[in-house]
Design a protein around this motif. Structure first.
Motif, PDB file in Angstrom:
ATOM      1  N   MET A  27       0.664  -1.230   0.066  1.00  0.00           N
ATOM      2  CA  MET A  27      -0.046  -0.127  -0.031  1.00  0.00           C
ATOM      3  C   MET A  27       0.957   1.364  -0.044  1.00  0.00           C
ATOM      4  O   MET A  27       0.570   2.069  -0.622  1.00  0.00           O
ATOM      5  CB  MET A  27      -0.897  -0.069   1.089  1.00  0.00           C
ATOM      6  N   VAL A  28       2.017   1.294   0.784  1.00  0.00           N
ATOM      7  CA  VAL A  28       3.218   2.385   0.886  1.00  0.00           C
ATOM      8  C   VAL A  28       3.405   2.607  -0.731  1.00  0.00           C
ATOM      9  O   VAL A  28       3.474   3.880  -1.480  1.00  0.00           O
ATOM     10  CB  VAL A  28       4.114   2.188   1.572  1.00  0.00           C
ATOM     11  N   TYR A  29       3.858   1.419  -1.456  1.00  0.00           N
ATOM     12  CA  TYR A  29       4.106   1.447  -2.871  1.00  0.00           C
ATOM     13  C   TYR A  29       3.150   2.165  -3.598  1.00  0.00           C
ATOM     14  O   TYR A  29       3.345   3.035  -4.678  1.00  0.00           O
ATOM     15  CB  TYR A  29       4.491   0.109  -3.430  1.00  0.00           C
ATOM     16  N   ALA A  30       1.841   1.442  -3.501  1.00  0.00           N
ATOM     17  CA  ALA A  30       0.794   2.198  -4.129  1.00  0.00           C
ATOM     18  C   ALA A  30       0.743   3.875  -4.002  1.00  0.00           C
ATOM     19  O   ALA A  30      -0.094   4.588  -4.872  1.00  0.00           O
ATOM     20  CB  ALA A  30      -0.607   1.277  -3.869  1.00  0.00           C
ATOM     21  N   CYS A  31       0.815   4.387  -2.733  1.00  0.00           N
ATOM     22  CA  CYS A  31       0.747   5.495  -2.430  1.00  0.00           C
ATOM     23  C   CYS A  31       1.707   6.367  -3.235  1.00  0.00           C
ATOM     24  O   CYS A  31       1.453   7.542  -3.612  1.00  0.00           O
ATOM     25  CB  CYS A  31       0.987   5.866  -0.897  1.00  0.00           C
TER      26      CYS A  31
ATOM     27  N   MET B 275      -5.246   7.753   1.187  1.00  0.00           N
ATOM     28  CA  MET B 275      -5.962   6.541   1.509  1.00  0.00           C
ATOM     29  C   MET B 275      -4.917   5.394   1.383  1.00  0.00           C
ATOM     30  O   MET B 275      -4.938   4.486   2.260  1.00  0.00           O
ATOM     31  CB  MET B 275      -7.120   6.434   0.641  1.00  0.00           C
ATOM     32  N   TYR B 276      -4.233   5.350   0.295  1.00  0.00           N
ATOM     33  CA  TYR B 276      -3.188   4.280   0.286  1.00  0.00           C
ATOM     34  C   TYR B 276      -2.164   4.113   1.460  1.00  0.00           C
ATOM     35  O   TYR B 276      -1.747   3.069   2.034  1.00  0.00           O
ATOM     36  CB  TYR B 276      -2.589   4.157  -1.038  1.00  0.00           C
ATOM     37  N   GLY B 277      -1.629   5.542   1.746  1.00  0.00           N
ATOM     38  CA  GLY B 277      -0.855   5.671   2.934  1.00  0.00           C
ATOM     39  C   GLY B 277      -1.522   5.400   4.034  1.00  0.00           C
ATOM     40  O   GLY B 277      -0.723   4.583   4.952  1.00  0.00           O
TER      41      GLY B 277
END
Length: 839
Positions: free
Chosen positions: A376-380, A463-465
């Motif tokens: 999710m951090v990568y998606a952020c 949201m992703y973060g």
């Protein structure tokens, strides 16, 4: 069946020693100890598990195959012309096939043109939903139940290395490959979507239908190959009633019948007075509730997991696709798992075990949470650059690590979660707990719906973060559950077993299986090898028979004992040295209950119901099957010898008489005492169980080389039995009687004559000239009103007693099952005692 010797009729010492050889050469030794320092390895997976895995692969192929094209089908214009009502009935796994048949039939060009498409779609979705729900809840526990090994054992490899074959690792391996099959099936849209795009909807749906029919036929055709557990009434309702009592009494401990009886509250609850409401049943419900508690944090993980099926696909729509469909990359998730799972099973986990690093389930789940958080951090970060770059300037394949990290995380969270749902839940509630595991995905989906306002531009970076932070926090909380438990340092005298008969020896064996042998002291007046009229177990005509009662506990213990003993024989275990598979015929003068017949015929090997016309006069029912016979004196001494060795934990045996139950707490470090003293429970201060009573029996020990089979006839007030003793120079136990409350130790000549007459009629070969009477003995089975007692009792803070006695004449056949229950009753206390681990 237990028989003591009468004074003056004890085997001569020379005969006793002849039956008790002092040496052995172990090659396969069950019940290892953690302290032995041996490498732990998984067992071979039963080949029938492959059939279950194929079924799951086919079901997932079907599910994902239709899901991949469902969205396009729903968008197809002609389907929106009509609405309607539907009704579906779930009939076993056939509902899945019915649903797909409806879908195929209503997706043909003619059906769509005729207006049947929408009604067929709605009906099919509901029916298929019921089918997949039923399969998902049951297939994982059913798969694991095909492996029946009950405990670890030591095996010598061809290389000469001794290793511990650990059933827990075998279950882990089974779930790994089970989930691998799930993800192979998840690639089916690569086929069905292309068929739908290039040919038609109905053909695309027909492919999954053919697959599910094939696996259903395969599954049905393999019916006799699978091990099955019997239906157990209404376990959910019974569990709910148990929880109700626990809530009313403010704890599960106080809800146990032993505590309710002591507090004078047993009659408050009608359900608590049922014979199957025991300390063990309450403990198993508590265990089931505990199993569900571990799922409380899983929605935090599945919120992240859900993103790859919706928001991450939408994110791809804002990226440079260069001809790549925006939903193509989601296939990286199953592909990553198809590669990663074999790597875990064949490389990573064996390497950790080689260095004796204990990668506990809690750590696996925590690792999975961290990987999901990293995803999710990568998606952020990707979303940040999408917002701050030219439109559609970032290539879609930049998303690949998101899917791969989530895939890796599933291997730790989902697979371990399924494993915990199976191993932590009571047998009767495994399907329910598995269903609750899958329910956490639905809870996560509901949370995602609630987050819809922030799951869109321009809030997606936050949201992703935030999801990344939540996943990491969830992993920390999950991993801290174990470390926060207060641990008690174990010592040699932490666990004391009072009594060294077969019941006490089986408890020592079960504790040794769990790596606790080095912390056990067996305390008894008489130890294996001693000759004493009051020492029952070594003189038993030990076998497995239909003598036990009809109550649920007795039936369950019988099954557990039969399965465990057969397993030892099958594996050639050193424990089975004085055990033998023996052909058996048993007759009942009165028809046994339906429950009894159903129970034993479910697991007995080579079982055949004898036709009525083939039964002797006066017999109502008969069975032929393969039983287990034991050389009781040799077996008891052999167990003591094995348990005393380092491989088994060097269990300490001490010959000592105690004056009260409290005396069994032999040091301040003694935390748990297992009371296995049989008939002495009636008078021992601290126990003084008025329900205990002796059941007198009289036997004739003969030398009969011609006797090769076990035979029994169960009468109303007598028992006739012929039990050959393995490795005993052709000695056979002939009996007998069931004389409740009779404590007369004198031999009755008329009973001896009756025994010889009855056994001779039952097996005429006994009447040849080879049969010689060696001795006659009287014994007293340790019986108890309402059945054997397996209950936990808190003596005072830090001192726990588990009562385990009253098996009557079933100690050898039920003892292993009773030991499993007894140890399970104090699992929480044992878990709190520290064991060696590198993690």
């Amino acid at each position: 069946m237990s028989e003591d010797t009468k004074k003056g009729h004890v085997l001569p010492q020379a005969d006793f020693e002849a039956n008790h050889p002092k040496t052995y050469s172990p090659s396969v030794n069950p019940v290892p100890a953690e302290d032995a320092g041996l490498r732990r390895v998984p067992d071979r997976i039963p080949w029938v598990v492959l059939l279950v895995i194929i079924v799951e692969l086919g079901e997932r192929f079907t599910y994902f195959g239709i899901s991949g094209i469902m969205q396009n089908y729903i968008k197809y214009d002609r389907i929106h012309q009509y609405t309607g009502k539907f009704k579906a009935i779930l009939i076993a796994c056939g509902v899945y096939i019915i649903g797909l048949t409806v879908l195929v039939a209503t997706s043909t060009p003619a059906a769509i043109k005729g207006g049947s498409a929408f009604g067929g779609l709605v009906a099919a979705m509901v029916i298929i939903g019921l089918g997949t729900g039923g399969i998902k809840a049951n297939v994982t526990p059913f798969c694991a139940e095909q492996y029946q090994t009950t405990g670890p054992y030591v095996k010598t490899l061809k290389s000469g290395e001794q290793v511990i074959v650990d059933p827990d690792l075998t279950i882990e391996r089974m779930f790994l490959w089970f989930y691998w099959a799930v993800n192979v099936g998840a690639l089916s849209p690569l086929i069905t979507v292309n068929v739908e795009a290039n040919v038609s909807f109905w053909l695309a749906y027909l492919i999954p239908l053919i697959v599910i029919v094939i696996v259903a036929v395969l599954f049905l055709g393999s019916n006799k190959l699978f091990l099955k557990t019997r239906p157990q009434g209404s376990p959910i309702i019974d569990a709910a009633r148990t929880v109700h009592i626990a809530i009313a009494e403010k704890s599960f401990e106080k809800a146990k019948p032993s505590v309710l009886r002591e507090d004078g509250k047993l009659d408050r609850y009608a359900f608590a007075n049922r014979p199957d409401y025991t300390d063990y049943s309450v403990e198993k419900v508590r265990t089931g509730i505990t199993a569900c508690k571990i799922f409380l944090l899983l929605p935090l993980y599945f919120i992240c997991w859900t993103q790859i099926w919706n928001n991450i696909i939408s994110q791809a729509g804002d990226m440079a696709l260069h001809g790549t469909p925006n939903d193509l990359l989601q296939n990286l998730d199953p592909i990553a798992l198809i590669i990663f799972i074999p790597l875990l099973d064949c490389v990573v986990y064996p390497l950790l075990r080689h260095y004796k690093i204990n990668f506990r389930p809690e750590l696996k789940v925590t690792t999975g949470f961290f990987l999901a958080g990293l995803s999710m951090v990568y998606a952020c970060v990707v979303q940040h650059y999408i917002y701050n770059s030219a439109p559609k300037s970032i290539h879609v394949w930049i998303q690949a690590p998101i899917y791969i990290l989530i895939g890796f995380s599933e291997a730790f969270v989902v697979i371990t979660g399924l494993e915990l749902a199976y191993t932590k839940a009571p047998e009767s509630l495994r399907s329910l707990v598995s269903a609750l595991f899958w329910l956490t995905i639905g809870i996560a989906a509901a949370i995602c719906i609630a987050l819809a306002p922030v799951s869109q531009d321009p809030h997606l970076v936050w949201m992703y973060g935030s999801l990344g932070v939540v996943a990491v926090l969830g992993g920390v909380l999950f991993g801290s559950k174990r470390s926060s438990k207060q641990q008690v340092k174990m010592t040699r005298d932490s666990i004391v077993i009072l009594g060294a008969g077969i019941i006490g020896l089986n408890v020592a064996l079960e504790l040794s299986r769990r790596g606790l042998g080095s912390h056990v002291t067996v305390l008894a007046k008489d130890l294996p090898g001693d000759i004493n009229v009051d020492y029952t177990s070594p003189w038993a005509g030990a076998n497995f028979s239909g003598i036990s009662g009809n109550d649920p506990n007795a039936l369950r213990w019988d099954k557990a004992g039969y399965v465990a003993l057969m397993e030892l024989i099958d594996k050639g275990a050193e424990e089975a040295k004085y055990l033998s598979k023996t052909e058996s015929i048993e007759y009942w003068d009165e028809q046994p209950s339906t429950e009894k017949i159903q129970s034993i015929t479910d697991y007995l090997r080579d079982v055949q119901i004898i036709p009525q016309e083939a039964l002797p006069q006066g017999v109502a029912f008969g069975l032929r099957f393969t039983t287990i016979t034991l050389n009781a004196p040799a077996h008891c001494l052999h167990l003591k010898t094995l348990l005393s060795q380092p491989t088994y934990g060097s269990v300490k045996f001490v010959g000592r008489t105690v004056k009260s139950l409290q005396d069994a707490f032999i040091s301040p470090k003694t935390k748990i005492v297992f009371n296995c003293i049989g008939n002495a429970s009636k008078t021992l201060p601290g126990v003084q169980d008025s329900k205990c009573y002796p059941t007198r029996g009289q036997i004739v020990l003969v030398k009969a080389p011609a006797v090769k089979q076990n035979m029994m006839r169960h009468g109303k007030d007598y028992e006739t039995y012929i039990i050959p003793r393995p490795t005993s120079d052709s000695t056979v136990i002939l009996g007998g009687y069931l004389q409740k409350g009779d404590s007369d130790s004198q031999i009755r000549e008329e009973e001896s004559r009756s025994i010889l007459q009855r056994t001779g009629e039952l097996l005429p070969v006994l009447r040849n000239n080879e049969t010689k009477v060696l001795r006659i003995a009287v014994g007293f089975r340790p019986s108890r009103e309402t059945g054997a007692r397996v209950e936990r009792e808190e003596i005072q803070t830090g001192q726990t007693v588990v009562h385990n006695y009253g098996a009557g004449g079933t100690g050898y056949q039920a003892g292993m099952g009773m030991a499993q229950d007894a140890v399970e009753l104090v699992r929480d206390a044992l878990d709190s005692m520290s064991l060696s681990s590198k993690l």
